[in-house]
Design an enzyme around this catalytic site. Structure first.
Site, PDB file in Angstrom:
ATOM      1  N   ARG A  52       0.854  -1.200   0.000  1.00  0.00           N
ATOM      2  CA  ARG A  52       0.000   0.000   0.000  1.00  0.00           C
ATOM      3  C   ARG A  52       0.887   1.247   0.000  1.00  0.00           C
ATOM      4  O   ARG A  52       0.576   2.243  -0.632  1.00  0.00           O
ATOM      5  CB  ARG A  52      -0.930   0.002   1.232  1.00  0.00           C
ATOM      6  CG  ARG A  52      -1.659   1.320   1.402  1.00  0.00           C
ATOM      7  CD  ARG A  52      -2.870   1.295   2.318  1.00  0.00           C
ATOM      8  NE  ARG A  52      -2.800   0.376   3.413  1.00  0.00           N
ATOM      9  CZ  ARG A  52      -2.135   0.589   4.565  1.00  0.00           C
ATOM     10  NH1 ARG A  52      -1.471   1.705   4.749  1.00  0.00           N
ATOM     11  NH2 ARG A  52      -2.126  -0.319   5.510  1.00  0.00           N
ATOM     12  N   ASP A 176      -8.828  20.316 -12.722  1.00  0.00           N
ATOM     13  CA  ASP A 176      -9.128  18.985 -13.238  1.00  0.00           C
ATOM     14  C   ASP A 176      -8.865  19.040 -14.747  1.00  0.00           C
ATOM     15  O   ASP A 176      -9.611  19.662 -15.503  1.00  0.00           O
ATOM     16  CB  ASP A 176     -10.592  18.621 -12.939  1.00  0.00           C
ATOM     17  CG  ASP A 176     -10.933  17.199 -13.380  1.00  0.00           C
ATOM     18  OD1 ASP A 176     -10.274  16.691 -14.312  1.00  0.00           O
ATOM     19  OD2 ASP A 176     -11.864  16.601 -12.816  1.00  0.00           O
ATOM     20  N   LYS A 201      -9.705   8.129 -18.245  1.00  0.00           N
ATOM     21  CA  LYS A 201     -10.052   8.736 -19.539  1.00  0.00           C
ATOM     22  C   LYS A 201      -8.841   8.717 -20.480  1.00  0.00           C
ATOM     23  O   LYS A 201      -8.311   7.674 -20.759  1.00  0.00           O
ATOM     24  CB  LYS A 201     -10.613  10.133 -19.329  1.00  0.00           C
ATOM     25  CG  LYS A 201     -11.548  10.267 -18.139  1.00  0.00           C
ATOM     26  CD  LYS A 201     -12.781   9.389 -18.251  1.00  0.00           C
ATOM     27  CE  LYS A 201     -13.742   9.710 -17.127  1.00  0.00           C
ATOM     28  NZ  LYS A 201     -14.489   8.644 -16.570  1.00  0.00           N
TER      29      LYS A 201
END
Ligand code: PLP
Length: 385
Positions: A52, A176, A201
């Site tokens: 992690r 963004d 995306k």
């Protein structure tokens, strides 16, 4: 294989963050699918203790994305929303955020339904209007959160001016950059403090991974975001990191084609008698085309158009064959969607209509199919409207 200091953009996309694997020479960074690492003796290890916290595949991707966005460091998360959520952890209770009024619906939902429970307040404003943006600031505003081009009506915010405004009021500018990708727009070079992407995306680009990233400039932000990545644990998996690394190798050539096809489809739609309005920043009719041309190096593959009614939109969406009816964007396949009932369903109806997200609005993510096939598909579907 070593990147020189002045390597150009496509070369950086291909190679940054990656070295041939030291044990085998594998040219592609392996997927380090492990949860832990064996330590040589107490207190002696190779810099990796638990996956992690550290993973070599994720680290390679983070190095790659930092270089592509021109930032000091990148921190990768399990989704675009996890990345945005990590950014909001830079805020403290009582802080206020000014954000673009037509951000991705999920971003609005995070602020509206989750963060508002933790004494964080926000104002939605058309950040393309700088005076209105300035008026939305309060003494507690610590962040200006901008999406440009905006989703789905493609409004453009002047990033250099937004950075000046935020900084003059003691706030960070967060951008963004999912719609434009770093190929077309580099917000950090215009003064932004943090850039975020849904890597789902364009960065991954192949519709086969969910992920997110934050690219940062300031050491204290980097330190905090890395701490939160480990402490909250919404990490990007090794396999997804590997997929996005594969995606960024072709990002510049994909974006060039997405942009060319986006423009061609916008030009096909604009004069069509059944289309009321087209939203695409590369069209001369777009009110902010000059600003888009100044701060972007291309206009991208996203466009939206209004057919006047929900019925007309439904008939078009039922009639397309090649364009796939689906949420999401930025993949190799062309997608078509209905923002009012899909991506922006969580935005209250009144607010949605004020933004131009009418029931007749349809959004396209132009893919990499032959543009003539896409035009034929749209023309055929428009005939059925
Ligand atoms: C502009 C933008 N930002 C953020 C997100 C959220 O990303 P994810 O779906 O990877 O959580 C999306 C998702 O569609 C988006 O379009």
């Amino acid at each position: 294989m070593k990147l020189t200091q002045n390597a150009r953009f496509s070369t950086v996309c291909l190679h940054a963050g990656q070295e041939p694997d030291p044990t085998t020479g594998a040219i592609i960074t392996p997927i380090y699918q492990t949860s832990t690492y064996v330590q040589e003796e107490l207190g002696r290890h190779k810099g990796f203790e638990y996956a992690r916290t550290q993973n070599p595949t994720r680290a390679a991707l983070e190095g790659n994305l930092a270089a592509i966005e021109g930032g000091k460091a990148a921190v990768a998360f399990a989704s675009g929303m996890a990345a945005i959520n990590a950014i909001t952890s830079l805020l403290k209770s009582g802080d206020h955020v000014v954000m673009s009024d037509n951000v991705y619906g999920g971003t609005f939902r995070l602020f509206d339904k989750v963060l508002s429970r933790y004494q964080l307040s926000f104002s939605s404003v058309d950040t393309a209007d700088l005076d209105a943006t300035e008026r939305a600031f309060t003494a507690s505003t610590r962040m200006l959160f901008v999406e440009t081009p905006s989703n789905p009506v493609m409004r453009i915010t002047d990033l250099a001016a937004a950075a000046d405004l935020a900084h003059s009021r003691g706030a960070r500018l967060v951008v963004d950059n999912t719609f434009a990708s770093p190929v077309l727009q580099r917000p950090l070079s215009l003064g932004a403090d943090l850039v975020t992407h849904s890597t789902t995306k364009y960065l991954n680009g192949h519709s086969d991974s969910i992920g997110g990233v934050v690219v940062a400039q300031h050491e204290d932000d980097i330190e905090w975001l890395r701490f939160v990545q480990n402490a909250a644990g919404a990490i990007l998996s090794p396999f997804d990191s590997w997929l996005v690394l594969r995606g960024t190798k072709t990002l510049p050539i994909r974006m060039a084609q997405h942009s060319a096809t986006g423009l061609a489809l916008a030009e096909l739609l604009e004069p069509h008698p059944k289309v009321r309005k087209v939203y695409y920043p590369g069209l001369p009719s777009h009110p902010q085309r000059a600003l888009a041309a100044r701060q972007m190096s291309g206009f991208g593959g996203m466009l939206a158009f209004d057919l006047g009614s929900r019925d007309a939109a439904a008939r078009l969406l039922k009639s397309v064959r090649l364009l796939a009816l689906a949420e999401s964007l930025g993949g190799v396949e062309s997608l078509i969607s209905h923002p009012a009932t899909m991506t922006h369903a969580s935005v209250p109806e009144e607010h949605r209509h004020a933004l131009g997200i009418t029931d007749g609005l349809v959004r396209i993510s132009a893919g990499l199919e032959d543009v003539e096939d896409l035009k034929e598909d749209l023309n055929r579907a428009l005939a059925a409207v």
